[in-house]
Design an enzyme around this catalytic site. Structure first.
Site, PDB file in Angstrom:
ATOM      1  N   SER A 139      14.596   3.758  39.245  1.00 35.41           N
ATOM      2  CA  SER A 139      15.647   4.184  40.163  1.00 35.41           C
ATOM      3  C   SER A 139      15.100   5.206  41.149  1.00 35.41           C
ATOM      4  O   SER A 139      13.919   5.505  41.165  1.00 35.41           O
ATOM      5  CB  SER A 139      16.813   4.813  39.400  1.00 35.41           C
ATOM      6  N   TYR A 181      18.032   1.460  42.654  1.00 34.04           N
ATOM      7  CA  TYR A 181      19.411   1.942  42.632  1.00 34.04           C
ATOM      8  C   TYR A 181      19.402   3.459  42.521  1.00 34.04           C
ATOM      9  O   TYR A 181      18.402   4.068  42.137  1.00 34.04           O
ATOM     10  CB  TYR A 181      20.203   1.305  41.483  1.00 34.04           C
TER      11      TYR A 181
END
Length: 116
Positions: free
Chosen positions: A25, A58
């Protein structure tokens, strides 16, 4: 007809950390997320201005006011601390709506990653 357009952009922010052993991430200061209309778990595209790498990951919400921009997991191989990156998210919308849509774009101070 629907098209994909830029929804949010953090333009030229400095990577502060790279944590290869995390589960993947990008961690971003919550102040930057709010200003750019981004949320935790949102898919983003990253462009590294230093080496030309482009990848998707993300968002994880980082500590507010910290200036943190940390690439985690495999993404940590795509940039190193000190690199300048651009973070972008996209949205699908009706073609007519897209003609007048204005994305949220922020230009943080690259020395501190704080909002100017």
């Amino acid at each position: 007809m629907f098209i994909e357009v830029v929804k949010s952009k953090i333009h030229r922010v400095t990577v502060t950390e790279a944590n290869l052993n995390y589960i993947g991430s990008i961690t971003i200061d919550e102040d930057l997320l709010d200003a750019a209309n981004l949320i935790a778990n949102e898919k983003v595209s990253i462009v590294n201005n230093n080496n030309g790498e482009r990848f998707e990951t993300y968002i994880i919400k980082g500590e507010r006011g910290s200036g943190v921009v940390c690439l985690n997991g495999a993404a940590a191989r795509k940039a190193q601390p000190g690199d300048i990156i651009i973070v972008m998210s996209y949205a699908m919308m009706d073609f007519e709506e897209a003609k007048t849509f204005k994305p949220s774009v922020v230009f943080p101070d690259t020395a501190t990653n704080k909002l100017i």
